[in-house]
Design an enzyme around this catalytic site. Sequence first.
Site, PDB file in Angstrom:
ATOM      1  N   HIS A  18       1.457   5.360   6.560  1.00  0.00           N
ATOM      2  CA  HIS A  18       1.197   5.966   5.258  1.00  0.00           C
ATOM      3  C   HIS A  18       1.350   7.485   5.361  1.00  0.00           C
ATOM      4  O   HIS A  18       1.537   8.023   6.457  1.00  0.00           O
ATOM      5  CB  HIS A  18      -0.205   5.594   4.772  1.00  0.00           C
ATOM      6  CG  HIS A  18      -0.376   4.114   4.575  1.00  0.00           C
ATOM      7  ND1 HIS A  18      -0.817   3.275   5.588  1.00  0.00           N
ATOM      8  CD2 HIS A  18      -0.153   3.327   3.501  1.00  0.00           C
ATOM      9  CE1 HIS A  18      -0.859   2.037   5.144  1.00  0.00           C
ATOM     10  NE2 HIS A  18      -0.461   2.027   3.882  1.00  0.00           N
TER      11      HIS A  18
ATOM     12  N   ASP B 197      -2.982   6.099  11.899  1.00  0.00           N
ATOM     13  CA  ASP B 197      -2.123   5.611  10.821  1.00  0.00           C
ATOM     14  C   ASP B 197      -0.849   6.446  10.826  1.00  0.00           C
ATOM     15  O   ASP B 197      -0.846   7.613  10.419  1.00  0.00           O
ATOM     16  CB  ASP B 197      -2.833   5.737   9.478  1.00  0.00           C
ATOM     17  CG  ASP B 197      -1.993   5.210   8.317  1.00  0.00           C
ATOM     18  OD1 ASP B 197      -0.812   4.842   8.548  1.00  0.00           O
ATOM     19  OD2 ASP B 197      -2.494   5.189   7.179  1.00  0.00           O
TER      20      ASP B 197
ATOM     21  N   SER C 234       0.805  -1.215   0.000  1.00  0.00           N
ATOM     22  CA  SER C 234       0.000   0.000   0.000  1.00  0.00           C
ATOM     23  C   SER C 234       0.843   1.273   0.000  1.00  0.00           C
ATOM     24  O   SER C 234       0.353   2.342  -0.397  1.00  0.00           O
ATOM     25  CB  SER C 234      -0.952   0.009   1.202  1.00  0.00           C
ATOM     26  OG  SER C 234      -0.241  -0.143   2.416  1.00  0.00           O
TER      27      SER C 234
END
Length: 451
Positions: A430, A427, A177
């Site tokens: 990312h 998160d 990702s």
Amino acid sequence: MVQKMKLEMNPFSLHKNNNTFVKCVLCFVLMGLAVRLLFSDSLGFSSVVDSVETPSEEKTEHLSPEEQKSESLEDSLPFQTPVSVYFPGNDNQTSKNDSAKCDIFTGEWIPDPLGPVYTNESCHNIESHQNCMRNGRPDSGFLYWRWNPSDCELPRFNPSRFLDLMRNKSWGFIGDSISRNHVQSLLCILSQVEEAVEVYHDEEYRSKRWHFPSHNFTLSVIWTPFLVKADVFEDINGVSSSDILLHLDKLDEKWTQQYKSFDYAVIAGGKWFLKTAIYYLNNTVLGCHYCPGRNLTELGFEYAYRKSLQLVLNFVSRTDRKGFVFLRTTTPDHFENGEWFSGGTCKRMVPFKEGEIDMGDVDRKMRDVELEEFEKAAKDVVTEERGLVLKLLDTTRLSLLRPDGHPGPYRHFQPFAENRNATVQNDCLHWCLPGPIDSWNDLVMEMLING
């Protein structure tokens, strides 16, 4: 008669009564000459100063960020196939010290008043989890920094130049990702010139392909978190029903079957190797990583990561394909006071300076494996002379210095709208878009142009 006239024209033969007058005339003439010379010198100095035109702030303010950067690029940059990967020079992208090659991965983050070249409103390719501003992140200071190498200038990515170079070409981003995060950044930057058309996505929207019609340029992302064949028993939320089975002697065909179609590829492994997994060789169980309760040899994630990279790089170097391949290094996370599953957060609002943070053991081990295996593969590529260009996109250290660039709680839409003290999953791996990951594309552009 003539002789008499000559004598009379001699000022020293004039009568004594005229001496005073003559002296006054001479003084006046000499003073006039002196003033003229002085005035002439001052005019010459002023004209030199005036002729050196320095760009005013008012003049540069009317230029777009892209125009300000593109002015420093050569007007023409002929594209060559990646066999030689030689792009004619660019003065502003070379080392300040001509005798030394610039290390674009060593430097610091410095304030950038221009900010990003796109916004979450102007780009329509940002996934919701990375759309931090839309999700309600209250601060925007993290947008106004840029990566500055220590020994050279790093111009901002030039989307017009990039698309011109990539006419009739294709790129593939191969990984997890984070690779998808990287592709979205590139799409957003390129959208300032041309909007991409999505032409394919898999059932889970993890692998996608876009096309830029005006340039016949294709951009793909292939989701393959282990790069090797893996049997993964997880749902879309990451909940596992069984341990992962990794086949360390078989590459994932999702990317190998498409590999030859790419003129350029960015390959990366990452954090998925930290998950509990059973390792196979020749369809036989070899060992595992973090499998308590099983009667298996604990081999550790480093073993599997090294085996996988060796297989990947051997495939890349041996495949009959001329092209340009980047191996991107691991991406550090910035969870503090816990992990992603145990309440870890990332609340910092400014970059670290060099020396303020050390690389964690896991990231250091992964990067060491990457550097060691890349060095071996690069020597092999040079020896074989197959027309392949293999480059290391070493983003680990510069990314380590950006704890402020993650979504944190704002991976969710307006997470505190109903309760300021709500407990939400953060998160810290990312990157927000726009955000620090945009600088990765500046690095890619530099490596394309100056090799």
